[in-house]
Structures are given as C-alpha cells and as structure tokens.
Design a protein around this motif. Structure first.
Motif, short mmCIF file in Angstrom:
data_model
loop_
_atom_site.label_atom_id
_atom_site.label_comp_id
_atom_site.label_asym_id
_atom_site.label_seq_id
_atom_site.Cartn_x
_atom_site.Cartn_y
_atom_site.Cartn_z
N ALA A 12 1.49 -1.66 -0.13
CA ALA A 12 -0.13 -0.12 -0.08
C ALA A 12 0.58 1.32 0.15
CB ALA A 12 -0.92 -0.08 1.07
N SER A 13 2.33 1.40 -0.64
CA SER A 13 3.02 2.66 -1.25
C SER A 13 2.30 3.41 -1.91
CB SER A 13 4.35 1.76 -0.68
OG SER A 13 4.19 1.51 -1.78
N THR A 143 8.48 4.38 -0.19
CA THR A 143 7.73 4.08 1.29
C THR A 143 6.35 5.22 1.87
OG1 THR A 143 9.72 5.79 2.10
CG2 THR A 143 10.26 3.47 1.72
N ARG A 149 -0.45 4.57 4.98
CA ARG A 149 -0.81 3.80 3.82
C ARG A 149 -2.19 3.31 4.80
NH1 ARG A 149 3.81 -0.27 4.31
NH2 ARG A 149 4.52 0.33 6.00
N ARG A 152 -5.05 4.95 3.43
CA ARG A 152 -5.25 5.07 2.04
C ARG A 152 -6.22 4.41 1.48
NH1 ARG A 152 0.80 6.21 0.30
NH2 ARG A 152 1.33 8.37 0.60
N ARG A 153 -5.92 3.32 2.38
CA ARG A 153 -6.39 1.30 2.27
C ARG A 153 -7.66 1.77 2.79
NH1 ARG A 153 -3.61 -2.96 0.18
NH2 ARG A 153 -3.07 -2.49 -1.37
N GLU A 165 -4.01 -1.07 9.28
CA GLU A 165 -2.46 -0.50 9.57
C GLU A 165 -1.41 -2.12 10.39
OE1 GLU A 165 -2.47 2.50 12.00
OE2 GLU A 165 -0.15 2.46 12.15
#
Ligand code: C5P
Length: 208
Positions: A12-13, A143, A149, A152-153, A165
């Motif tokens: 998820a970067s 990164t 991350r 965003r997901r 997370e």
C-alpha cells in the motif's frame, strides 16, 4: 528503446497507481508482479491447498493456464477465459500472499513469467530492481508510514483503519526478506506527496 523502469515498495505504498501514471506518461505498459503472487494465492486457496506447501501449489499452478495482461489502464490476470483480477484483493488473499511469496519455487515461477515480457515497461513489486531486472535503466523505491498507507487503503475498502494498519505491519514483517531498495534506487517517501507529485519526481529521475 527496451527501457525497463522498476518501482518497488512495501504494501500500500502507492506502487500501482504511481506505476500506472508513470507508464501512461511514458506511453509504455506497466507490469504488476504482485498480481501473479496474488493469483497463485487465490488459486491455491480455491483448490483447498495448504499454502505452506510449495510443491503441491506449484504443481497445481503448472496445470492452470495463467496469463498476466499488462494493460496500461490496469493489469488483468486470466486463467483461460476467466478474469481473476476482481478476486485478487480480498482479505483472504492479502493474508495468505506473503506465505506464498516466501517460497523460492513460486518466486522462480513468477520471475520466469516476468522475464518473458518484452520491454519497454514499468515493473512494479518488491524485488523488481534487485532480483528480477537488476539491469533496469531506472530504479525507484516507495515508502510511507504504516498509518499513511492504512488511511489510503481505508479509503478503498470498507474496513476499519486500525485493523488495516495492523494487517499492513504484519505483511511488512513477513515481506521484509523480499522487499529492500535496490542498490542505486531512488527512495521516495510518498507520505507528504500527492500522486501527481510522486509521478513527476519519478519522471524527472527517468530523464536524468
Ligand atoms: O504489491 P502487492 O501488495 O499487490 O503484492 C502482494 C504480495 O505479493 C506482497 O505482499 C508480497 O508478499 C508479494 N510480492 C513479492 N514480490 C513482488 C511483488 C509482490 O513477494 N515482486
């Protein structure tokens, strides 16, 4: 112009969106190696196989005709006439894929498919710049903090950000051996940047 650009990074970067944007700007396809690991995982789960056992999984994969289609707008994976793509980002696949990717036999199976593709392309994954295309002309490593991350997901999936997370950290840990910046790769922290800014930074790096 057989250029290969590698974009590696952790879960998820932002690799797939960035790779898609860079590839479109350069007018070449991009190749998502993670989809092949995901397809192997999905097919293994479907067949009721123990993902810890590489031999049986590899034997199964060699029986199904699997094909990665590196379209510019988004890669698709087919088994025969069936489009598997929509099933490859399920949580069960997320949870199993690192185990599948830890088997050297499965990595060799993925690498052979990637090396059979004709450049130019942008290759996206964990070890594109290190193991698969060490001779690539330009290499990048993305990164971002686990929180960034996960946020965003969470915008893409109906799941709790804390749970995402925790799962990302777990996958980082399991992926650590196959995920390191290549020597000479430009490392970009995407946390403070927009998608377009990351794409622009990579395009500048490709031109240098
Ligand atoms: O990039 P994506 O998150 O879709 O990749 C899914 C999984 O596939 C990763 O968590 C990792 O275990 C594996 N992978 C890998 N090497 C690559 C690409 C993906 O081990 N080059």
């Amino acid at each position: 112009w057989g250029v290969i650009v590698t974009i590696d990074g952790n879960a998820a970067s932002g690799k797939s969106s960035v790779s898609g944007g860079v590839a479109r700007a350069l007018g070449i396809p991009y190749v998502s190696s993670g989809l092949l690991y995901r397809a192997a995982t999905r097919l293994g789960l479907e067949a009721g196989l123990d993902l810890e056992r590489a031999e049986a999984l590899l034997a199964h994969l060699q029986k199904v005709p699997l094909r990665l289609e590196p379209l510019a707008g988004g890669n698709r994976v087919w088994t025969g006439e069936r489009d598997l793509t929509g099933e490859l980002h399920q949580s069960a696949v997320d949870a199993g894929v690192s185990v599948v990717a830890s088997h050297p036999e499965i990595r060799a199976w993925v690498d052979a498919q990637l090396r059979a593709l004709t450049p130019p392309f942008v290759a996206e994954g964990r070890d594109m710049g290190t193991n698969v295309f060490p001779h690539a002309q330009a290499k990048f490593y993305l990164t971002a903090s686990p929180r960034v991350r996960a946020e965003r997901r969470a915008a893409e999936r109906p799941e709790d950000v804390d749970a995402i997370e925790a799962a990302l950290k777990e996958r980082d840990h399991r992926d650590r051996l196959q995920s390191a910046p290549a020597p000479g790769a430009r490392v970009i922290d995407t946390g403070p940047l927009t998608l377009d800014e990351v794409i622009a930074e990579i395009l500048r790096g490709v031109e240098e």
